[in-house]
Design a protein around this motif. Structure first.
Motif, PDB file in Angstrom:
ATOM      1  N   PRO A 155      30.860  28.794  42.924  1.00 37.18           N
ATOM      2  CA  PRO A 155      31.188  30.181  43.256  1.00 37.18           C
ATOM      3  C   PRO A 155      30.010  30.893  43.911  1.00 37.18           C
ATOM      4  CG  PRO A 155      31.981  29.639  41.060  1.00 37.18           C
ATOM      5  CD  PRO A 155      31.136  28.477  41.507  1.00 37.18           C
ATOM      6  N   SER A 156      30.312  31.575  45.002  1.00 35.76           N
ATOM      7  CA  SER A 156      29.273  32.299  45.741  1.00 35.76           C
ATOM      8  C   SER A 156      29.759  33.675  46.159  1.00 35.76           C
ATOM      9  CB  SER A 156      28.886  31.517  46.997  1.00 35.76           C
ATOM     10  OG  SER A 156      29.998  31.439  47.891  1.00 35.76           O
ATOM     11  N   GLY A 157      31.010  33.983  45.816  1.00 33.74           N
ATOM     12  CA  GLY A 157      31.660  35.175  46.342  1.00 33.74           C
ATOM     13  C   GLY A 157      32.447  34.882  47.598  1.00 33.74           C
ATOM     14  N   ILE A 214      42.414  37.364  50.201  1.00 37.18           N
ATOM     15  CA  ILE A 214      41.081  37.135  49.646  1.00 37.18           C
ATOM     16  C   ILE A 214      41.066  37.594  48.189  1.00 37.18           C
ATOM     17  CG2 ILE A 214      39.952  37.368  51.887  1.00 37.18           C
ATOM     18  CD1 ILE A 214      39.003  40.158  50.953  1.00 37.18           C
ATOM     19  N   ASN A 215      40.115  37.059  47.428  1.00 35.85           N
ATOM     20  CA  ASN A 215      39.987  37.389  46.011  1.00 35.85           C
ATOM     21  C   ASN A 215      41.323  37.232  45.293  1.00 35.85           C
ATOM     22  OD1 ASN A 215      37.273  37.986  46.474  1.00 35.85           O
ATOM     23  ND2 ASN A 215      37.678  40.163  46.819  1.00 35.85           N
ATOM     24  N   PHE A 235      40.514  29.557  42.700  1.00 34.58           N
ATOM     25  CA  PHE A 235      40.138  30.886  43.172  1.00 34.58           C
ATOM     26  C   PHE A 235      39.813  30.831  44.660  1.00 34.58           C
ATOM     27  CE2 PHE A 235      38.971  30.676  38.702  1.00 34.58           C
ATOM     28  CZ  PHE A 235      39.497  31.852  38.195  1.00 34.58           C
ATOM     29  N   ARG A 236      40.433  31.715  45.408  1.00 34.43           N
ATOM     30  CA  ARG A 236      39.992  31.971  46.775  1.00 34.43           C
ATOM     31  C   ARG A 236      39.133  33.223  46.724  1.00 34.43           C
ATOM     32  NH1 ARG A 236      43.608  34.178  51.962  1.00 34.43           N
ATOM     33  NH2 ARG A 236      41.790  34.596  53.301  1.00 34.43           N
ATOM     34  N   GLU A 237      37.834  33.043  46.911  1.00 43.25           N
ATOM     35  CA  GLU A 237      36.947  34.200  46.900  1.00 43.25           C
ATOM     36  C   GLU A 237      37.042  34.918  48.253  1.00 43.25           C
ATOM     37  OE1 GLU A 237      33.554  33.524  43.731  1.00 43.25           O
ATOM     38  OE2 GLU A 237      33.252  32.123  45.393  1.00 43.25           O
ATOM     39  N   GLY A 288      37.077  26.616  41.291  1.00 43.05           N
ATOM     40  CA  GLY A 288      38.005  26.662  40.170  1.00 43.05           C
ATOM     41  C   GLY A 288      37.670  25.689  39.058  1.00 43.05           C
ATOM     42  N   PHE A 289      38.698  25.384  38.243  1.00 43.78           N
ATOM     43  CA  PHE A 289      38.558  24.523  37.077  1.00 43.78           C
ATOM     44  C   PHE A 289      39.757  23.592  36.982  1.00 43.78           C
ATOM     45  CE2 PHE A 289      36.541  28.581  36.138  1.00 43.78           C
ATOM     46  CZ  PHE A 289      35.272  28.199  35.737  1.00 43.78           C
TER      47      PHE A 289
END
Length: 724
Positions: free
Chosen positions: A641-643, A712-713, A662-664, A648-649
């Motif tokens: 994760p970097s933003g 996003i997010n 997760f789509r950051e 994910g997991f």
């Protein structure tokens, strides 16, 4: 009477004759045997009767231990470790991965445990105990090997269960010791070059808890160091990958050792605090030299060893695996999941704590608590924890009075409910909580003075709250473990509370400051309260929290961590136009970050806007799969994760599992994430939460999956099934 003892074992009697008290007293049976039976038949009948009646580990447990002449063998269906008895100061002979068909032979002819040079060994003894499942620990077998060296008694307890490919070793010392070998390693810059052969023989006198020396030069090694004190640290995992060469020390709680030729290896796990806060620390946790791997740092100094009481060193776990990194991590997690049973009604939680909105103890009272419970119910909260402020005593963090943790027990009512704030005690809060299906939990700070000398009073205070109100979950804060006696007394406190609550107690162990247990000590007592993060000081960014969980989840079971989500509407103005501000994310997304762990609502429910309560629908869906998700082996997938990542997991069961993706803040609407699935496997994915679509897909290289999310997010939680 005939006594089967250590000496008789060395003459050839099998280990299986030993009962739970180390020696078996045998009633003479030869007199009852008719004279026409041969001596050989007599011996056969005797042995047969003993084998039937004194088997130390039930067959269904699938673990065994035997001392046959000069060979000690401990194992289960996954792992076997053989030792040369050596009068009790054992030397590993071989280590076997039984499922993978690999056997490693130890080239070292010195004992596995080394503490001081020049001491002889005598009084070797052997004992086997079978520990039953007690609701916290699963059933296990303990092989107790003890011996003496001059004025020092040593006891080594090898613990094994039927479920993991690992053997834990606990070391206890008693008596007198002038000093412990060790200290800082020599600086390589001060050593001579490779042409000076004698000078290349580096002194190997550092004390060792365990060690192996194996054939081969093609080893790939990874030492993993951890950092807690999360009020000061936001980078919690440091990996150091290397090829072992000349003797050198490394820091960390984990050492993974992989052989490139055999595609197999082993790991050492040191069950100790993070390296930076360990007791009696000599500068390294592991030493490597070509194929020689040792675990250093006992967590004891010579002055910690008593003449009349056993002092426990840090525990070392040795596990084996065959295959790639996934098999390595699965072997580690297989052990970690046996440390404390994860019971759905006791250990699974979606907790709300009163401290996260920075009111401290100013609002805490009966009316506030009852209102918080109503909000918590709408959110689907399972545990409501009243932090500092419920008790009569005032802490140094009180907003109402200048309190202290010094001499807590000069006030015998310190840990009783504040009679002004809670005039009816905690009864009305507990009663309303039960009606709403919410368990009431409390904050507790043990009395620190004199190395927790008042541990019995602290334990009694928590046990009394359990008896009066049924409160069993306590956030343990303010710990400082500067010496061995503090660690001993805290352990006694935890064990006493477990005993008085019939093993129902759960401790949320705060890892935010001070010298504490970190990620690998006290794990049998509950979960870890990982970090304090606040919008007030702009040190809460959702992707920071996600990154910390993602990195830790590779080596620490995430279901044993409490991970926070905050009120994203508070202090939004303080973040300005920051694209990674909490307000840039949906409340559901912020909650989803915590789902691989134990979610912690770090806010006041009464301070949320009405729209926030819609989260209750997602929480309800999550709770239906929470325990099953956590029962799997949860590992990180995708990018760190970097933003701006796809991350994910994955929760892995045998032929099924779960993903959280997760789509950051990235413009790429489709992400390709490497997973822990094999290549070219067809799987079916069903969305449970978030906005992903159902699909059937075949994995690509490194188990890669393609996932699309519309914004996003955004995130999706899938269940997956491997199609035959």
């Amino acid at each position: 009477m005939t006594v089967i003892n250590d000496e008789i074992f060395r003459r050839g009697f099998p280990q299986r004759f030993v009962n739970l008290r180390s020696q078996v007293i045998l009633v003479p049976v030869f007199a009852k045997i008719k004279s026409n039976l041969t001596v050989g038949l007599c011996i056969f009948l005797l042995l047969l009767s003993l084998l039937v009646g004194c088997f130390p580990c039930a067959a269904q447990d699938a673990c065994y231990s035997r001392l046959d002449q000069d060979t000690l063998t401990i194992g289960n269906q996954f792992i076997e470790r053989k030792f040369i008895w050596n009068k009790g100061n054992v030397i590993t002979y071989s280590l076997s991965d039984k499922k993978g068909g690999k056997v490693w032979f130890n080239k070292l002819r010195n004992p596995d445990f080394y503490i001081q040079a020049g001491a002889g060994t005598q009084n070797g003894k052997y004992e086997v105990l079978v520990k039953k499942d007690d609701g916290i620990h699963i059933a296990a077998q303990e092989t107790i090997v003890s011996f003496s060296t001059d004025a020092l008694d040593v006891k080594r307890v090898y613990r094994i269960n039927a479920q993991s490919a690992s053997i834990a070793c606990e070391t206890y010392l008693k008596g007198h010791l002038s000093g412990i070998s060790g200290g800082q390693q020599s600086n390589a810059a001060d050593l001579k070059n490779i042409e000076i052969a004698d000078d290349m023989k580096v002194n190997s006198s550092t004390a060792a808890l365990d060690q192996l020396k194996l054939d081969g030069f093609h080893w790939q090694v990874k030492a993993v160091e951890f950092f807690d004190i999360t009020d000061w640290n936001n980078n919690l995992v440091l990996e150091n990958k290397f090829i072992p060469y000349r003797k050198k020390g490394y820091r960390g709680n984990l050492l993974f050792v992989h052989n490139q030729e055999k595609e197999a290896g082993f790991f050492f796990l040191k069950e100790a605090p993070a390296s930076s806060v360990q007791l009696a620390y000599g500068g390294q946790d592991f030493t490597t030299e070509f194929g020689h791997f040792a675990v250093n740092g006992l967590g004891l100094s010579a002055k910690d060893i008593r003449a009349d009481e056993w002092s426990k060193a840090y525990t070392v776990v040795l596990g084996v695996y065959s295959g790639k990194e996934f098999n390595q991590l699965q072997a580690l997690r297989g052990y970690q999941k046996t440390i404390r049973k994860n019971e759905p009604g006791r250990d699974e939680m979606v907790m709300m704590n009163t401290w996260g909105d920075r009111s401290q103890d100013a609002k805490v009272n009966e009316r506030f608590s009852l209102l918080e419970l109503e909000a918590a119910s709408k959110l689907g909260i399972t545990h409501f924890q009243i932090d500092d402020g419920w008790q009569q005593g005032k802490s140094p963090n009180s907003a109402l009075a200048k309190g202290s943790f010094t001499n807590i027990w000069s006030n015998p009512n310190y840990w009783k409910p504040d009679t002004v704030k809670y005039p009816n005690g905690l009864g009305p809060i507990v009663k309303r909580g039960k009606a709403l299906g919410i368990e009431i939990c409390l904050w507790f700070n043990p009395s620190i003075q004199h190395d927790y000398a008042d541990w019995e009073k602290d334990a009694s205070a928590m046990a009394e709250l359990y008896r009066m109100y049924g409160i069993r979950t306590f956030k343990i804060d303010g710990l400082s473990i500067p010496n061995k006696q503090s660690e001993i007394n805290l352990t006694k406190m935890f064990n006493q509370v477990l005993s008085e609550t019939e093993n129902q107690a759960v401790f949320n162990l705060d890892a935010t400051a001070g010298r504490r247990g970190g990620y690998h000590l006290f794990n049998e007592y509950g979960n870890i309260f990982l970090e304090n993060r606040y919008t007030d000081w702009q040190n809460y960014y959702p992707y920071w929290t996600l990154r910390n969980l993602w990195q830790l989840s590779k080596y620490v079971p995430p279901e044993k961590l409490q991970i926070e989500f905050l009120n994203k509407w508070r202090n939004a103005d303080k973040y300005g136009s920051d694209p990674f501000a909490p307000s840039s994310y949906t409340f559901e997304y912020i909650f989803a970050i915590t789902m691989a762990a134990q979610p912690l609502a770090w806010f006041e429910g009464t301070g949320l806007p009405k729209e926030a309560l819609q989260l209750g629908e997602s929480v309800a869906k999550y709770k239906k799969v929470q325990h099953d998700f956590h029962q799997g082996t949860i590992l990180p997938i995708g990018e760190e994760p970097s933003g701006k990542s796809w991350t994910g997991f994955q929760s892995i069961h045998k032929d099924r599992g779960y993903f959280i993706v997760f789509r950051e803040n990235t413009p790429d609407g489709t992400g390709i994430l490497e997973t822990w699935l094999p290549e070219k496997v067809k799987i079916q994915l069903k969305p449970l939460l978030g906005r992903g679509r159902a699909m059937i897909q075949t994995t690509g290289r490194k188990g890669a999956l393609k996932v699309a999310l519309p914004a996003i997010n955004d995130f999706v939680m899938y269940s997956y099934t491997i199609l035959k």
